[in-house]
Write a protein that holds these residues in place. Structure first.
Motif, short mmCIF file in Angstrom:
data_model
loop_
_atom_site.label_atom_id
_atom_site.label_comp_id
_atom_site.label_asym_id
_atom_site.label_seq_id
_atom_site.Cartn_x
_atom_site.Cartn_y
_atom_site.Cartn_z
N VAL A 64 0.33 -1.41 0.20
CA VAL A 64 0.26 -0.16 -0.02
C VAL A 64 1.18 0.66 -0.38
CG1 VAL A 64 -2.02 1.26 1.36
CG2 VAL A 64 -1.44 -1.10 0.96
N SER A 65 0.64 2.27 -0.73
CA SER A 65 1.68 3.24 -1.08
C SER A 65 0.75 4.63 -0.70
CB SER A 65 1.95 3.09 -2.04
OG SER A 65 2.95 4.49 -2.41
N GLN A 66 1.34 5.46 0.17
CA GLN A 66 1.00 6.25 0.84
C GLN A 66 1.60 7.81 0.17
OE1 GLN A 66 -0.48 4.82 4.84
NE2 GLN A 66 -1.77 7.10 4.99
N SER A 67 0.89 9.20 -0.28
CA SER A 67 2.12 10.07 -0.61
C SER A 67 1.03 11.43 0.19
CB SER A 67 1.67 9.90 -1.97
OG SER A 67 0.72 10.09 -2.86
N PRO A 68 1.65 12.40 0.25
CA PRO A 68 3.27 12.06 0.75
C PRO A 68 3.54 11.72 1.77
CG PRO A 68 1.48 14.34 0.98
CD PRO A 68 0.91 13.32 0.83
N ARG A 69 4.74 11.54 2.19
CA ARG A 69 5.32 11.04 3.37
C ARG A 69 5.08 12.19 4.47
NH1 ARG A 69 7.70 6.52 4.47
NH2 ARG A 69 6.98 6.90 6.47
N GLY B 37 -0.25 1.02 4.44
CA GLY B 37 0.53 2.18 4.21
C GLY B 37 1.55 2.34 5.94
N SER B 38 3.10 3.67 5.07
CA SER B 38 3.14 3.72 5.96
C SER B 38 3.20 5.04 6.84
CB SER B 38 5.03 4.33 5.49
OG SER B 38 5.19 3.26 5.21
N GLY B 39 2.05 5.35 6.27
CA GLY B 39 1.01 6.52 6.26
C GLY B 39 1.57 7.86 5.99
#
Lengths: 115, 114
Positions: free
Chosen positions: A4-9, A107-109
């Motif tokens: 799961v990809s989140q943007s922006p970090r 995701g990393s959030g």
């Protein structure tokens, strides 16, 4: 994709500014969730999508928060007129189905700081 | 309503010693219970889950958890802690009767000392 990809970090917003946070779930995952994690706290549920349908938005804290997933894949969480209390990490998670026994992939959030 | 309690904010344990991170829950129906771990600046990573069946569940990285229905607990355990286990641990419950979302506990910070 692989995860799961989140943007922006990271996002720094001035108070009153609108922000949009993006989530790219794992390909083929039907269910998508947004959580808000304040500093030192556990994640709190915001909203849930099954495909493009928003089935539960009971966790959205105010009408300044809006989420969409128009084509059943990518989702956007929008916060209007940001306030300091909106500062948090916003986590997106997805799963391939709706079964209660399924875990999510997170995701990393996006860390939002409102100044 | 669903709720999860993690009574310890912080757990310290020496490397090589067994560790326990406690979790109790409250649901009206059948619980589905999960443990997640969070490393700094990372998302939550799944460790293990209890759905049904054997009360002792084995998961990733040597972790296990025991479901105890009478005590409404789901404590996370590991026989021999590693320094690399130091992280934030979250217990979560899902009650099918109340929708799709998880309810997370407040988290327990585990520090494994060399």
């Amino acid at each position: 994709g692989a995860g799961v990809s989140q943007s922006p970090r990271y996002k720094v917003a001035k108070r009153g500014q609108d922000v949009a946070l993006r989530c790219d779930p794992i390909s083929g995952h039907v269910s998508l969730f947004w959580y808000q994690q304040a500093l030192g706290q556990g994640p709190e549920f915001l909203t849930y999508f099954q495909n493009e349908a928003q089935l539960d938005k009971s966790g959205l804290p105010s009408d300044r928060f809006f989420a969409e997933r128009p084509e059943g894949s990518v989702s956007t969480l929008k916060i209007q007129r940001t306030q300091q209390e909106d500062s948090a990490v916003y986590l997106c998670a997805s799963s391939w189905g709706g079964g209660a026994g399924l875990g999510y992939t997170f995701g990393s959030g996006t860390r939002l700081t409102v100044v | 309503a669903q709720s999860v309690a993690q009574p310890e904010d912080q757990v310290n344990v020496a490397e090589g010693n067994p560790l326990t991170v406690k979790c109790t829950y409250s649901v009206s129906g059948n619980p589905y219970l999960f443990w997640y771990v969070q490393y700094p600046n990372r998302g939550l990573q799944f460790l293990l889950k209890y759905i049904t069946g054997d009360n002792l569940v084995k998961g990733s990285y040597g972790f296990e958890a025991e479901f105890n229905k009478s005590q409404t607990s789901f404590h996370l355990k590991k026989p021999s802690a590693l320094v690399s286990d130091s992280a934030l641990y979250f217990c979560a419950v899902r009650d099918w009767n109340y929708g799709q979302n998880f309810v997370f506990g407040p988290g327990t910070r585990l520090s494994v000392l060399p």
